[in-house]
Design a protein around this motif. Structure first.
Motif, PDB file in Angstrom:
ATOM      1  N   LEU A   1       0.829  -1.188   0.000  1.00 54.50           N
ATOM      2  CA  LEU A   1       0.000   0.000   0.000  1.00 54.50           C
ATOM      3  C   LEU A   1       0.868   1.245   0.000  1.00 54.50           C
ATOM      4  O   LEU A   1       1.810   1.353   0.787  1.00 54.50           O
ATOM      5  N   ARG A   2       0.535   2.201  -0.872  1.00 55.98           N
ATOM      6  CA  ARG A   2       1.237   3.477  -0.913  1.00 55.98           C
ATOM      7  C   ARG A   2       0.420   4.504  -0.129  1.00 55.98           C
ATOM      8  O   ARG A   2      -0.749   4.746  -0.422  1.00 55.98           O
ATOM      9  N   LEU A   3       1.038   5.106   0.882  1.00 58.22           N
ATOM     10  CA  LEU A   3       0.377   6.111   1.692  1.00 58.22           C
ATOM     11  C   LEU A   3       0.422   7.464   0.992  1.00 58.22           C
ATOM     12  O   LEU A   3       1.087   7.630  -0.024  1.00 58.22           O
ATOM     13  N   ASP A   4      -0.262   8.450   1.574  1.00 61.46           N
ATOM     14  CA  ASP A   4      -0.342   9.767   0.940  1.00 61.46           C
ATOM     15  C   ASP A   4       1.008  10.459   0.825  1.00 61.46           C
ATOM     16  O   ASP A   4       1.203  11.324  -0.026  1.00 61.46           O
ATOM     17  N   ASP A   5       1.964  10.110   1.723  1.00 58.37           N
ATOM     18  CA  ASP A   5       3.283  10.738   1.666  1.00 58.37           C
ATOM     19  C   ASP A   5       4.248   9.959   0.768  1.00 58.37           C
ATOM     20  O   ASP A   5       5.460  10.126   0.861  1.00 58.37           O
ATOM     21  N   GLU A   6       3.686   9.071  -0.048  1.00 56.92           N
ATOM     22  CA  GLU A   6       4.459   8.253  -1.001  1.00 56.92           C
ATOM     23  C   GLU A   6       5.204   7.107  -0.329  1.00 56.92           C
ATOM     24  O   GLU A   6       5.895   6.340  -1.001  1.00 56.92           O
ATOM     25  N   GLN A   7       5.091   6.989   0.979  1.00 53.93           N
ATOM     26  CA  GLN A   7       5.706   5.851   1.662  1.00 53.93           C
ATOM     27  C   GLN A   7       4.926   4.584   1.317  1.00 53.93           C
ATOM     28  O   GLN A   7       3.699   4.588   1.249  1.00 53.93           O
TER      29      GLN A   7
ATOM     30  N   GLN B   1      -5.107   7.621   5.537  1.00 56.83           N
ATOM     31  CA  GLN B   1      -4.677   8.666   6.460  1.00 56.83           C
ATOM     32  C   GLN B   1      -4.701   8.169   7.897  1.00 56.83           C
ATOM     33  O   GLN B   1      -3.780   8.421   8.682  1.00 56.83           O
ATOM     34  N   TRP B   2      -5.755   7.436   8.244  1.00 59.92           N
ATOM     35  CA  TRP B   2      -5.829   6.861   9.593  1.00 59.92           C
ATOM     36  C   TRP B   2      -4.665   5.904   9.835  1.00 59.92           C
ATOM     37  O   TRP B   2      -4.041   5.910  10.899  1.00 59.92           O
ATOM     38  N   LEU B   3      -4.374   5.108   8.837  1.00 59.86           N
ATOM     39  CA  LEU B   3      -3.301   4.133   8.950  1.00 59.86           C
ATOM     40  C   LEU B   3      -1.955   4.824   9.150  1.00 59.86           C
ATOM     41  O   LEU B   3      -1.150   4.420   9.997  1.00 59.86           O
TER      42      LEU B   3
END
Length: 263
Positions: free
Chosen positions: A23-29, A75-77
């Motif tokens: 999974l790619r998070l919003d900060d690209e991590q 975002q919660w994750l």
């Protein structure tokens, strides 16, 4: 359409099935999420602990629905993972280091180190005193601290329990205090009660609420409205303490882990 359904809806496994989802998070991590298909699950659930993120799917939930749920909660994750990263930085217990503090009953108490002929931990108005022989190693220090916390927890339970016993159909057959990974307490069918050792680190009112919660399962072995009525009759401010665990519970468990696994 019939040929496409097997890709969306899995068969009905009788055991847990595990794999990983990237999974790619919003900060690209990018992170790996453990995906578990659990026949006992009733809904899609996302959770985070010290081991990472976990997505639990009921037997008939589609993989597409699970991935959609993941993306909706990115975002919660990210927030939960950041908090666990902060918990990992909590100081560990190190022998003879000045200025250390130990959590107990919602306070941070000064920790004083002393050389002694045998290992013991005592508490007085000045804080907590840790006596250790010169050659005592880390395992002995950890065992002594765990025994100290367990003794304190049992003292609290022994002080509160007589207050509630007269209104119960029976007493717990046994009370165990142990380290629990996610739960705060449990009651087995034979009446054995288990309480998490981390409870003694938090404020006493929260610990007492968990005790009352488990005692009420001697009356109602469920979480029905009737069960919560029994809880509220004995502990009217239970909602306040439940909110306390929602805010502080993860940190309490992380503190205990760090203290019992010092660097």
């Amino acid at each position: 359409m019939a040929k496409f359904l097997p890709r969306l809806i899995a068969a009905s496994p009788r055991t847990l099935q595990r794999d990983c989802v990237r999974l790619r998070l919003d900060d690209e991590q990018e992170i790996d999420v453990l995906r578990v298909r659990d026949p006992r699950a009733r809904r899609i659930k996302l959770s985070v602990d010290e081991r990472g993120a976990r997505l639990t799917l009921p037997t008939r939930a589609s993989l597409v629905a699970g991935e959609r749920f993941l993306h909706e909660h990115r975002q919660w994750l990210a927030t939960q993972l950041a908090r666990y990263a902060e918990d990992a930085l909590l100081p560990a217990l190190e022998r003879d280091v000045p200025g250390q503090q130990l959590p107990l009953r919602g306070e941070l108490l000064p920790l004083h180190w002393h050389a002694g002929r045998y290992t013991r931990i005592e508490q007085d108005a000045e804080g907590i005193h840790f006596h250790l022989p010169a050659r005592a190693g880390t395992p002995l220090m950890v065992r002594a601290l765990r025994d100290f916390y367990e003794t304190q927890a049992r003292a609290d339970v022994g002080r509160w329990l007589p207050r509630y016993l007269p209104s119960l159909p029976r007493a717990p057959s046994r009370v165990r205090v142990k380290v629990m990974s996610s739960q705060w307490g449990s009651l087995a069918p034979d009446g054995t009660m288990a309480l998490d050792l981390a409870l003694v680190l938090g404020r006493p009112e929260a610990f007492e609420y968990v005790l009352v919660h488990e005692l009420c399962h001697l009356i109602q072995a469920n979480h029905s409205p009737a069960f919560w009525h029994e809880v509220e009759t004995r502990f009217p401010l239970w909602r306040v303490e439940r909110e306390y665990f929602q805010r502080q519970g993860r940190s309490l468990k992380a503190q205990l882990r760090r203290l019992l696994q010092p660097a």
